[in-house]
Design a protein around this motif. Structure first.
Motif, PDB file in Angstrom:
ATOM      1  N   VAL A  84      39.946  55.524   7.661  1.00 40.10           N
ATOM      2  CA  VAL A  84      40.963  53.256   6.645  1.00 40.10           C
ATOM      3  C   VAL A  84      40.602  54.652   5.046  1.00 40.10           C
ATOM      4  CG1 VAL A  84      41.179  51.230   5.399  1.00 40.10           C
ATOM      5  CG2 VAL A  84      40.953  52.295   7.987  1.00 40.10           C
ATOM      6  N   LEU A  85      39.042  54.619   4.876  1.00 43.17           N
ATOM      7  CA  LEU A  85      38.491  54.893   3.393  1.00 43.17           C
ATOM      8  C   LEU A  85      38.643  56.211   3.009  1.00 43.17           C
ATOM      9  CD1 LEU A  85      34.664  53.408   3.948  1.00 43.17           C
ATOM     10  CD2 LEU A  85      36.477  51.949   2.497  1.00 43.17           C
ATOM     11  N   VAL A  86      39.313  57.454   3.447  1.00 46.54           N
ATOM     12  CA  VAL A  86      39.050  58.387   3.221  1.00 46.54           C
ATOM     13  C   VAL A  86      40.886  58.240   2.231  1.00 46.54           C
ATOM     14  CG1 VAL A  86      40.326  60.849   4.322  1.00 46.54           C
ATOM     15  CG2 VAL A  86      38.115  60.151   4.877  1.00 46.54           C
ATOM     16  N   ALA A  87      41.983  57.604   4.087  1.00 49.89           N
ATOM     17  CA  ALA A  87      43.265  57.401   3.078  1.00 49.89           C
ATOM     18  C   ALA A  87      42.956  56.748   2.220  1.00 49.89           C
ATOM     19  CB  ALA A  87      44.321  56.674   4.089  1.00 49.89           C
ATOM     20  N   LYS A  88      42.417  55.210   1.400  1.00 51.14           N
ATOM     21  CA  LYS A  88      42.176  55.068   0.613  1.00 51.14           C
ATOM     22  C   LYS A  88      42.060  55.725  -0.430  1.00 51.14           C
ATOM     23  CE  LYS A  88      38.904  53.198  -1.547  1.00 51.14           C
ATOM     24  NZ  LYS A  88      39.850  53.483  -3.214  1.00 51.14           N
ATOM     25  N   VAL A  94      46.048  60.253  13.407  1.00 51.51           N
ATOM     26  CA  VAL A  94      45.728  61.103  14.840  1.00 51.51           C
ATOM     27  C   VAL A  94      44.576  60.140  14.785  1.00 51.51           C
ATOM     28  CG1 VAL A  94      44.946  62.585  16.291  1.00 51.51           C
ATOM     29  CG2 VAL A  94      46.553  63.004  14.267  1.00 51.51           C
ATOM     30  N   VAL A  95      44.148  59.859  14.404  1.00 45.80           N
ATOM     31  CA  VAL A  95      42.342  59.913  14.498  1.00 45.80           C
ATOM     32  C   VAL A  95      42.343  58.400  14.447  1.00 45.80           C
ATOM     33  CG1 VAL A  95      39.933  59.158  13.676  1.00 45.80           C
ATOM     34  CG2 VAL A  95      40.749  61.526  13.497  1.00 45.80           C
ATOM     35  N   ALA A  96      43.094  57.075  13.582  1.00 44.10           N
ATOM     36  CA  ALA A  96      43.345  55.992  13.630  1.00 44.10           C
ATOM     37  C   ALA A  96      43.969  55.630  14.850  1.00 44.10           C
ATOM     38  CB  ALA A  96      43.840  55.832  12.181  1.00 44.10           C
ATOM     39  N   LEU A  97      45.237  56.187  15.047  1.00 45.73           N
ATOM     40  CA  LEU A  97      45.916  55.924  16.143  1.00 45.73           C
ATOM     41  C   LEU A  97      45.448  55.465  17.728  1.00 45.73           C
ATOM     42  CD1 LEU A  97      49.181  57.394  15.352  1.00 45.73           C
ATOM     43  CD2 LEU A  97      48.880  55.071  15.318  1.00 45.73           C
ATOM     44  N   ARG A  98      44.223  56.904  17.426  1.00 47.83           N
ATOM     45  CA  ARG A  98      43.182  57.048  18.982  1.00 47.83           C
ATOM     46  C   ARG A  98      42.206  55.169  18.506  1.00 47.83           C
ATOM     47  NH1 ARG A  98      42.888  61.346  21.434  1.00 47.83           N
ATOM     48  NH2 ARG A  98      41.471  60.990  22.768  1.00 47.83           N
ATOM     49  N   THR A  99      41.895  55.644  17.795  1.00 45.48           N
ATOM     50  CA  THR A  99      40.461  54.188  17.476  1.00 45.48           C
ATOM     51  C   THR A  99      40.847  52.738  17.003  1.00 45.48           C
ATOM     52  OG1 THR A  99      40.179  55.281  15.365  1.00 45.48           O
ATOM     53  CG2 THR A  99      38.484  56.336  16.538  1.00 45.48           C
ATOM     54  N   LEU A 100      42.587  52.845  17.369  1.00 40.90           N
ATOM     55  CA  LEU A 100      43.051  51.208  16.906  1.00 40.90           C
ATOM     56  C   LEU A 100      42.095  50.265  17.379  1.00 40.90           C
ATOM     57  CD1 LEU A 100      45.339  50.832  14.174  1.00 40.90           C
ATOM     58  CD2 LEU A 100      46.444  50.631  16.278  1.00 40.90           C
ATOM     59  N   SER A 101      42.363  50.468  18.313  1.00 40.02           N
ATOM     60  CA  SER A 101      41.304  48.545  18.984  1.00 40.02           C
ATOM     61  C   SER A 101      39.808  48.928  18.442  1.00 40.02           C
ATOM     62  CB  SER A 101      41.919  49.644  20.839  1.00 40.02           C
ATOM     63  OG  SER A 101      41.064  50.661  20.639  1.00 40.02           O
ATOM     64  N   PHE A 102      39.424  49.467  17.707  1.00 35.78           N
ATOM     65  CA  PHE A 102      37.951  49.501  17.529  1.00 35.78           C
ATOM     66  C   PHE A 102      37.926  49.031  16.107  1.00 35.78           C
ATOM     67  CE2 PHE A 102      37.980  52.695  20.694  1.00 35.78           C
ATOM     68  CZ  PHE A 102      36.877  52.134  21.743  1.00 35.78           C
ATOM     69  N   ILE A 103      39.596  48.363  15.803  1.00 32.18           N
ATOM     70  CA  ILE A 103      38.938  47.856  14.581  1.00 32.18           C
ATOM     71  C   ILE A 103      38.194  47.006  14.243  1.00 32.18           C
ATOM     72  CG2 ILE A 103      41.258  46.200  14.612  1.00 32.18           C
ATOM     73  CD1 ILE A 103      42.328  46.667  12.325  1.00 32.18           C
ATOM     74  N   THR A 132      31.205  52.294  19.002  1.00 27.88           N
ATOM     75  CA  THR A 132      29.884  52.396  17.675  1.00 27.88           C
ATOM     76  C   THR A 132      31.218  53.332  16.811  1.00 27.88           C
ATOM     77  OG1 THR A 132      27.743  51.891  18.443  1.00 27.88           O
ATOM     78  CG2 THR A 132      27.821  52.384  16.331  1.00 27.88           C
ATOM     79  N   PHE A 133      30.916  54.664  17.547  1.00 25.34           N
ATOM     80  CA  PHE A 133      31.196  55.940  16.845  1.00 25.34           C
ATOM     81  C   PHE A 133      32.654  55.493  16.975  1.00 25.34           C
ATOM     82  CE2 PHE A 133      32.925  60.385  17.299  1.00 25.34           C
ATOM     83  CZ  PHE A 133      32.112  60.447  15.989  1.00 25.34           C
ATOM     84  N   CYS A 134      33.568  54.688  17.697  1.00 23.84           N
ATOM     85  CA  CYS A 134      34.885  54.675  17.756  1.00 23.84           C
ATOM     86  C   CYS A 134      35.631  54.439  16.415  1.00 23.84           C
ATOM     87  CB  CYS A 134      35.118  54.631  19.052  1.00 23.84           C
ATOM     88  SG  CYS A 134      35.588  55.339  19.758  1.00 23.84           S
ATOM     89  N   CYS A 135      34.404  53.062  16.446  1.00 25.85           N
ATOM     90  CA  CYS A 135      34.394  51.895  15.204  1.00 25.85           C
ATOM     91  C   CYS A 135      33.905  52.711  14.091  1.00 25.85           C
ATOM     92  CB  CYS A 135      33.913  51.197  15.249  1.00 25.85           C
ATOM     93  SG  CYS A 135      33.863  49.512  14.118  1.00 25.85           S
ATOM     94  N   TYR A 136      33.160  53.505  13.780  1.00 32.97           N
ATOM     95  CA  TYR A 136      32.801  54.420  12.518  1.00 32.97           C
ATOM     96  C   TYR A 136      34.442  55.313  12.326  1.00 32.97           C
ATOM     97  CZ  TYR A 136      31.233  58.045   9.923  1.00 32.97           C
ATOM     98  OH  TYR A 136      31.031  59.316   8.822  1.00 32.97           O
TER      99      TYR A 136
END
Lengths: 173, 173, 173
Positions: B43-47, C164-173, B33-37
């Motif tokens: 994504v939202l920060v980048a946006k 860094v964070v997005a690449l580490r957690t990409l599988s939880f999309i 759940t935390f990984c999904c967060y």
């Protein structure tokens, strides 16, 4: 085995006395200080979101819309700078300027393992002060210094937390 | 000894069934759940940061600069209130009003150990809704109610999380 | 018993080598990276709150008040759009647009267990850059590109952490 198990879990459930360090249960529901933070932060988040709805309410009441696609009524033009709408927007902006840094500051303040009585009362006072700030600014304007006092209360509490955290982590500059 | 060690780590690696409490692994990469967060907040920060660049793009396109020191072209004066620039700035301000409280609210919502399926889908829906909000507001204006629906989606999700957290921590008022 | 106790606590106090996963001590004062985050985030929170006081200072200096109840002097009217006040408010808004997302981004970046040397230096550079940004924007205006460089520094650091964070957690999309 059961005796052994309870021995193992003890160091996790309670902070080691005198260590003053945060431990593995700091950010869990086992920590009453964190629970108090959760409750009052939730109240402040809800209060901030209601500001959006209050702005929308004022926009519909005085028919002031800033975008072409928002003109829900006939014979209406795009308008800005209505005093009723702008007052709510200034209050909302003030919330963002003060409450959002407070969210981060009070969250990291918990990691320094502060006294539960002090921390919880700071959260309560700061949150109630900001609710009063909204009431005397955006809902029913009241003569000063009511708003300045409500504003200064959270400001001073955030500065106090900043001082505590900065002094504890000064060696990591 | 190795048997003993694995016995010791078990209570930490998995939440005690039925306890409903957050545990020491809540805010680690071991918690899906935390990984999904993490992913969707990133994504939202980048946006949000791209909104700054979009504002700059509009400023250069229409040559609207608010500061003396920004006049990069000859025979230019300080200008405000260009509709193209102000539209992007309103969208950006709306992001701050909604996404920043959502970041804190969803982070502390995870500490209540919610169902993984519910929490992850809330994160996904809220994030996609805000991306759509930006598209229909700042990039390519679209008739209402598209923007209101996108706005209301994250608002309702944040209020839902607020209700869950407040009910769980009501005794710490 | 004392030997047993130390064996039990070891897996909590140090990350398992090679696992690359955050562990239970990530968000405690035992983690030097988190302590460095605490110190520099506190500095930035204090800097942001000082912007409120700087705005108030400019309002009293030039006697520009936006609300009826703020007219602390005789024969004064509600005024907006004073260039000295608006410059500080633009700087403050820019802080909110950049520093508040950075607070969340760098906090969750720590959960990916980054190299201490890299993370701490990113926190230091980003924080000093934003202090310079305030000085050249709101305190003493300086010709460009000083402000753009200070702005871009934190922007790039936040984007790097996001990657860094997005690449580490990409599988939880």
């Amino acid at each position: 085995m059961s005796t052994n198990s309870s021995t193992i879990l003890t160091p996790l459930a309670t902070p080691m006395p005198g260590s003053g360090m945060g431990n593995a249960t700091t950010f869990t529901l086992d920590n009453p200080t964190f629970c108090c933070y959760l409750f009052w932060s939730t109240v402040l988040v809800a209060k901030m979101l209601l500001m959006s709805l209050l702005t929308a309410l004022q926009r519909f009441r005085y028919k002031i819309f800033p975008n072409e696609e928002d003109l829900f009524f006939k014979n209406l033009e795009v308008k800005f700078d209505d005093p009723h709408v702008e007052r709510v927007r200034r209050a909302h902006r003030n919330d963002m300027e003060n409450i959002l840094p407070y969210f981060i500051m009070s969250l990291i303040y918990i990691s320094t393992n502060p006294s539960q009585a002090i921390a919880c009362n700071l959260f309560r006072v700061a949150s109630v002060a900001r609710i009063l700030h909204t009431l005397v600014y955006a809902v029913y304007p009241v003569p000063q210094p009511s708003r300045i006092l409500a504003f200064a209360t959270m400001l001073c509490i955030t500065f106090y937390m900043a001082a505590v955290v900065a002094l504890r982590t000064l060696s990591f500059i």
